[in-house]
Design a protein around this motif. Structure first.
Motif, PDB file in Angstrom:
ATOM      1  N   GLY A  45      80.488 -35.352  51.221  1.00 23.83           N
ATOM      2  CA  GLY A  45      79.137 -35.325  50.648  1.00 23.83           C
ATOM      3  C   GLY A  45      78.477 -33.967  50.845  1.00 23.83           C
ATOM      4  O   GLY A  45      77.891 -33.399  49.917  1.00 23.83           O
ATOM      5  N   SER A  46      78.606 -33.415  52.074  1.00 23.00           N
ATOM      6  CA  SER A  46      78.000 -32.101  52.357  1.00 23.00           C
ATOM      7  C   SER A  46      78.653 -30.998  51.521  1.00 23.00           C
ATOM      8  O   SER A  46      77.971 -30.082  51.060  1.00 23.00           O
ATOM      9  N   LEU A  47      79.969 -31.090  51.335  1.00 17.61           N
ATOM     10  CA  LEU A  47      80.670 -30.080  50.517  1.00 17.61           C
ATOM     11  C   LEU A  47      80.221 -30.123  49.061  1.00 17.61           C
ATOM     12  O   LEU A  47      79.965 -29.078  48.443  1.00 17.61           O
ATOM     13  N   ILE A  48      80.086 -31.350  48.510  1.00 15.01           N
ATOM     14  CA  ILE A  48      79.634 -31.485  47.113  1.00 15.01           C
ATOM     15  C   ILE A  48      78.237 -30.882  46.963  1.00 15.01           C
ATOM     16  O   ILE A  48      77.971 -30.115  46.031  1.00 15.01           O
ATOM     17  N   LEU A  49      77.353 -31.214  47.914  1.00 12.19           N
ATOM     18  CA  LEU A  49      75.985 -30.684  47.859  1.00 12.19           C
ATOM     19  C   LEU A  49      75.967 -29.163  47.986  1.00 12.19           C
ATOM     20  O   LEU A  49      75.192 -28.478  47.327  1.00 12.19           O
ATOM     21  N   GLY A  54      74.766 -24.472  45.908  1.00 13.10           N
ATOM     22  CA  GLY A  54      75.116 -23.043  45.924  1.00 13.10           C
ATOM     23  C   GLY A  54      75.069 -22.455  44.527  1.00 13.10           C
ATOM     24  O   GLY A  54      74.521 -21.366  44.308  1.00 13.10           O
ATOM     25  N   ALA A  55      75.631 -23.202  43.562  1.00  8.47           N
ATOM     26  CA  ALA A  55      75.613 -22.727  42.164  1.00  8.47           C
ATOM     27  C   ALA A  55      74.184 -22.677  41.637  1.00  8.47           C
ATOM     28  O   ALA A  55      73.750 -21.670  41.066  1.00  8.47           O
ATOM     29  N   MET A  56      73.406 -23.747  41.858  1.00 11.25           N
ATOM     30  CA  MET A  56      72.018 -23.790  41.363  1.00 11.25           C
ATOM     31  C   MET A  56      71.150 -22.723  42.052  1.00 11.25           C
ATOM     32  O   MET A  56      70.360 -22.032  41.406  1.00 11.25           O
ATOM     33  N   VAL A 194      70.802 -38.759  48.507  1.00  7.21           N
ATOM     34  CA  VAL A 194      69.604 -38.519  49.317  1.00  7.21           C
ATOM     35  C   VAL A 194      69.089 -37.088  49.150  1.00  7.21           C
ATOM     36  O   VAL A 194      67.912 -36.810  49.334  1.00  7.21           O
ATOM     37  N   VAL A 195      69.965 -36.156  48.734  1.00  9.25           N
ATOM     38  CA  VAL A 195      69.567 -34.742  48.659  1.00  9.25           C
ATOM     39  C   VAL A 195      69.707 -34.127  47.267  1.00  9.25           C
ATOM     40  O   VAL A 195      69.203 -33.051  47.001  1.00  9.25           O
ATOM     41  N   ILE A 196      70.367 -34.845  46.342  1.00  4.46           N
ATOM     42  CA  ILE A 196      70.790 -34.200  45.093  1.00  4.46           C
ATOM     43  C   ILE A 196      69.628 -33.583  44.305  1.00  4.46           C
ATOM     44  O   ILE A 196      69.753 -32.491  43.755  1.00  4.46           O
ATOM     45  N   CYS A 221      73.231 -23.208  55.236  1.00  8.78           N
ATOM     46  CA  CYS A 221      72.415 -23.629  56.399  1.00  8.78           C
ATOM     47  C   CYS A 221      71.876 -25.044  56.218  1.00  8.78           C
ATOM     48  O   CYS A 221      71.884 -25.847  57.145  1.00  8.78           O
ATOM     49  N   SER A 222      71.386 -25.340  54.998  1.00  6.32           N
ATOM     50  CA  SER A 222      70.755 -26.645  54.758  1.00  6.32           C
ATOM     51  C   SER A 222      71.746 -27.789  54.797  1.00  6.32           C
ATOM     52  O   SER A 222      71.498 -28.811  55.433  1.00  6.32           O
ATOM     53  N   TYR A 223      72.878 -27.642  54.059  1.00  2.87           N
ATOM     54  CA  TYR A 223      73.769 -28.795  53.851  1.00  2.87           C
ATOM     55  C   TYR A 223      74.988 -28.835  54.765  1.00  2.87           C
ATOM     56  O   TYR A 223      75.393 -29.900  55.203  1.00  2.87           O
TER      57      TYR A 223
END
Length: 414
Positions: A45-49, A54-56, A194-196, A221-223
């Motif tokens: 989940g953290s990697l996907i986020l 990162g891209a956005m 929860v974060v998307i 740092c965030s995810y």
């Protein structure tokens, strides 16, 4: 606009990870998954986020545009109105959910610490009004508060971890066995959900980064650090104490007043940001509306949403959010990084098309696949619906954009 160093942006972004919904998500995952699956869900989940954020975030730094303007470039002016209103509806849902969570926790705390019994509804209304007033008068205040709060909330989270280690060692945790009610894919969807929205609207803050890689540093740092740490602590503490309620867990770990701190400060900052972002999305759609009136009306709707008890269907609500919004990121990322990177500037919006059929079609198919997979049909490639949805959306969008010249009708409606 004044540009700032990326750690200041990361502080605002990380603040969201220290909020109650993150802790509650950890507890829900503890209840629903085996220990191994829970750890895998955290990591995946953290990697996907991190990849999506990162891209956005990078697109935000490069273009210096807010997420709502990026949506306009990809989807067209009229198309963006629909997407932005969908964002507004989900953020209002979050606003209501946070007030619900907040009042629930305050009622329990008053009862446990002071033996005072109060109903929830006056707290719902009072908390909602306070959050609304903060949004009206002080986005700068929200920023300052976030920067002060992050270190304090990090200390409270660390206290929670040390308290739990006193009850159960890490090796005992890994050996702990329990039945699962959800799959690994469900767990990943909940963590992403929860974060998307925060990851997709990250350009709103990364556009102010002095550093070119500020978006990537902020997201890491965030995810990969804060979000991962908070989720792990809540899952580990829940397992150690065998407790499924966040407040009972904090009280058992003797964090009475510290718990109050996380609940009040975390909810307050997060909800003011939610209302601020909702206002941005409504403003982007209806630029002539009076901003203060928009904030008051949206805040009132949010307070009403608090009475709908979204808490009871939390995991389903998170999965629904990730299903609907991950495909939006798919379209913007492919468009901005590969298809028309030179269009991502403010000049493009001067004489922009109204509606992009490829963007809309790709988003609808991706979102429909994510929402109905497992309900009407069952097609899994990776086993994680949100990944399948973003890949499907991206492929459809690329194919439609590349085959544009062979189609008998224009795909961009002026």
């Amino acid at each position: 606009t004044d540009l700032v160093a990326w750690p200041r942006i990361a502080a605002v972004s990380a603040m969201v990870s220290f909020s109650l919904p993150t802790f509650v998500t950890g507890l829900e995952i503890y209840q629903a998954l085996t220990v191994q699956d829970a750890l895998w869900a955290l990591l995946i989940g953290s990697l996907i986020l991190t990849l999506i954020g990162g891209a956005m975030g990078t697109i935000g730094v490069r273009s210096r545009l807010s997420s709502y303007l990026l949506v306009r470039i990809a989807f067209g002016n009229a198309g963006a109105s629909i997407v932005n209103l969908a964002f507004a509806v989900s953020l209002i849902g979050w606003f209501g959910f946070n007030i619900d969570l907040f009042s629930n926790a305050v009622v329990q705390l008053l009862s446990a610490e002071f033996n005072v019994v109060v109903p929830e509804w006056p707290i719902d209304i009072f908390a909602g009004i306070c959050m609304l007033v903060t949004t009206l008068y002080g986005f700068k205040a929200i920023n300052i508060l976030a920067s002060i709060m992050v270190p304090i909330l990090a200390i409270v989270t660390a206290m929670m971890l040390f308290g739990a280690i006193g009850e159960m060692s890490f090796s005992q945790y890994l050996a702990f066995e329990k039945p699962a009610t959800l799959t690994l894919g469900d767990g990943v969807s909940a963590i992403v959900g929860v974060v998307i929205i925060g990851a997709i609207i990250l350009p709103d803050i990364t556009r102010f980064s002095k550093q070119k890689n500020g978006g990537i540093y902020t997201v890491f740092c965030s995810y990969m650090v804060v979000e991962l740490f908070v989720l792990f602590v809540s899952i580990f503490a829940a397992t150690a104490m065998q407790e499924t309620e966040i407040l009972s867990l904090m009280l058992e770990l003797n964090l009475g007043f510290s718990a109050f701190f996380i609940i009040i400060a975390g909810s307050w900052v997060l909800n003011s940001l939610n209302l601020y972002s909702t206002t941005l999305s409504v403003e982007a759609t209806f630029p002539k509306w009076n901003k203060k009136i928009v904030i008051i009306v949206l805040g009132a709707i949010g307070i009403l949403a608090a009475f709908m008890n979204i808490l009871d269907i939390f995991i389903a609500f998170l999965s629904f959010l990730s299903d609907i919004f991950v495909p939006v990121a798919g379209v913007i990322i492919i468009d901005a990084l590969f298809i028309k990177p030179n269009d991502y500037n403010i000049k493009t919006l001067e004489n922009h098309f109204k509606f992009s059929i490829p963007a809309f079609f790709a988003w609808l198919v991706g979102a429909a696949y994510a929402v109905f997979n497992g309900v009407l049909f069952s097609v899994d490639v990776t086993g994680i619906t949100v990944i399948d949805a973003i890949v499907l959306t991206s492929i459809i969008y690329i194919v439609l954009m590349k085959s544009e010249k062979y189609l008998p009708f224009p795909t961009m409606i002026k």
